[in-house]
Scaffold this active site. Structure first.
Site, PDB file in Angstrom:
ATOM      1  CG  HIS A 109      -7.976  -0.971 -10.326  1.00  0.00           C
ATOM      2  ND1 HIS A 109      -6.893  -2.255 -11.424  1.00  0.00           N
ATOM      3  CD2 HIS A 109      -6.279  -0.872  -9.323  1.00  0.00           C
ATOM      4  CE1 HIS A 109      -5.634  -1.809 -11.108  1.00  0.00           C
ATOM      5  NE2 HIS A 109      -5.409  -1.781  -9.289  1.00  0.00           N
TER       6      HIS A 109
ATOM      7  CB  SER B 175       6.356  -0.008  -9.208  1.00  0.00           C
ATOM      8  OG  SER B 175       5.369  -0.886 -10.352  1.00  0.00           O
TER       9      SER B 175
ATOM     10  CD  GLU C 297      -4.384  -4.919 -12.636  1.00  0.00           C
ATOM     11  OE1 GLU C 297      -5.058  -5.269 -11.964  1.00  0.00           O
ATOM     12  OE2 GLU C 297      -3.262  -4.548 -12.646  1.00  0.00           O
TER      13      GLU C 297
ATOM     14  CD  GLU D 141      -4.112   1.880  -8.412  1.00  0.00           C
ATOM     15  OE1 GLU D 141      -3.091   1.302  -7.697  1.00  0.00           O
ATOM     16  OE2 GLU D 141      -4.276   1.340  -9.336  1.00  0.00           O
TER      17      GLU D 141
ATOM     18  CE  LYS E 223      -2.770  -4.760  -8.703  1.00  0.00           C
ATOM     19  NZ  LYS E 223      -2.111  -4.013  -9.997  1.00  0.00           N
TER      20      LYS E 223
ATOM     21  N   GLY F  67       2.623  -2.664 -11.442  1.00  0.00           N
ATOM     22  CA  GLY F  67       2.862  -3.618 -11.889  1.00  0.00           C
ATOM     23  C   GLY F  67       4.019  -3.606 -13.200  1.00  0.00           C
TER      24      GLY F  67
ATOM     25  CG  ASN G  46      -5.581  -4.548  -5.776  1.00  0.00           C
ATOM     26  OD1 ASN G  46      -6.632  -5.123  -5.766  1.00  0.00           O
ATOM     27  ND2 ASN G  46      -5.547  -3.411  -6.985  1.00  0.00           N
TER      28      ASN G  46
HETATM   29  P1  PGA Z   1       1.588  -2.243  -8.474  1.00  0.00           P
HETATM   30  O1  PGA Z   1      -0.552  -2.723  -8.137  1.00  0.00           O
HETATM   31  O2  PGA Z   1       1.868  -1.680  -6.552  1.00  0.00           O
HETATM   32  O3  PGA Z   1       1.421  -4.463  -8.550  1.00  0.00           O
HETATM   33  O4  PGA Z   1       2.200  -1.656  -9.000  1.00  0.00           O
HETATM   34  C1  PGA Z   1      -1.392  -1.216  -8.016  1.00  0.00           C
HETATM   35  C2  PGA Z   1      -2.967  -1.669  -8.206  1.00  0.00           C
HETATM   36  O5  PGA Z   1      -2.860  -2.193  -9.608  1.00  0.00           O
HETATM   37  O6  PGA Z   1      -3.149  -1.256  -7.262  1.00  0.00           O
END
Ligand code: PGA
Length: 227
Positions: free
Chosen positions: A84, A186, A86, A150, A8, A156, A6
């Protein structure tokens, strides 16, 4: 095993092409890349399946800033992320809109990776199970839908759920919905083997570590070696 990157809001078309020049995934693992909308067209010319990061439920209409499933299909996109955290946190996504997006995408022939997960406050309040039950309940039962667990506090942040914590959540999700469940939050080459070797973890949704072709290639190699 499915490993999805992903990206983003990172990588325009030029950086997307540069990534694929350097990316090298082995046989034996399903790889998906989810670039931003403007880079989808560059990415679909490459050899790996490409998913969008979001998709609208209507076929078309006055929905400024949105993109329909049919438009993605026309471009050669094979699927989409939906829900997601976010999107839930910053763009008003709700369980209802997640359900509508997932249903429309599947009806148009797109595959879906639907994201679920509790926030840190929810986990501390003992609400993890209730949150997951609520978020999973709205997801369509469909062969082309995969769930990504997640935990929001692990995205992140460098904080990863322990393999045992992830396994417990995946077990719950699988008891509610008979599908593959990816772990996200992460994930990086250093922790991937421990997570991916859990029996209920069927792959990973990777943010930060999917942006670098070398680290994403190495994640895919680890997954292939465990498949
Ligand atoms: P990350 O993000 O691996 O940077 O923690 C995962 C995601 O948001 O899909």
């Amino acid at each position: 095993m499915l490993i999805a990157g992903n990206w983003k809001m990172f990588k325009g078309p030029a950086e997307t092409l540069a990534f694929f020049d350097a990316f090298d995934a082995p046989e034996g693992v399903d790889v998906v890349v989810c670039p931003p909308f403007v880079s989808l067209e560059a990415a679909v010319g490459e050899e790996w399946p490409v998913y969008a990061q979001n998709v609208h439920w209507a076929a078309d209409g006055a929905f400024t800033g949105e993109t329909s499933a049919a438009m993605l299909v026309e471009l050669g996109v094979q699927g989409s992320l939906v829900g997601h955290s976010e999107r839930r946190l910053f763009f008003g996504e709700t369980d209802d809109t997640v359900q509508r997006r997932a249903e429309a995408a599947l009806a148009s022939g797109l595959k879906v990776i639907a994201c679920v997960g509790e926030t840190e406050a929810e986990r501390e309040a003992g609400e993890m199970e209730a949150v997951l039950r609520r978020q999973v309940a709205v997801l369509p039962r469909h062969a082309c839908l995969v769930i990504a667990y997640e935990p929001v506090w692990a995205i992140g942040t460098g904080k990863t759920a322990t393999p045992e914590m992830a396994e417990e959540a995946h077990g719950l999700i699988k008891s509610l919905h008979d599908t593959r469940v990816l772990y996200g939050g992460s994930v990086k080459p250093e922790n991937a083997a421990d997570l991916l070797s859990q029996p209920s973890i069927d792959g990973a949704l990777v943010g930060g570590a999917s942006l670098d072709a070398a680290s994403f290639s190495s994640l895919c190699r680890i997954a292939a070696s465990l498949s």
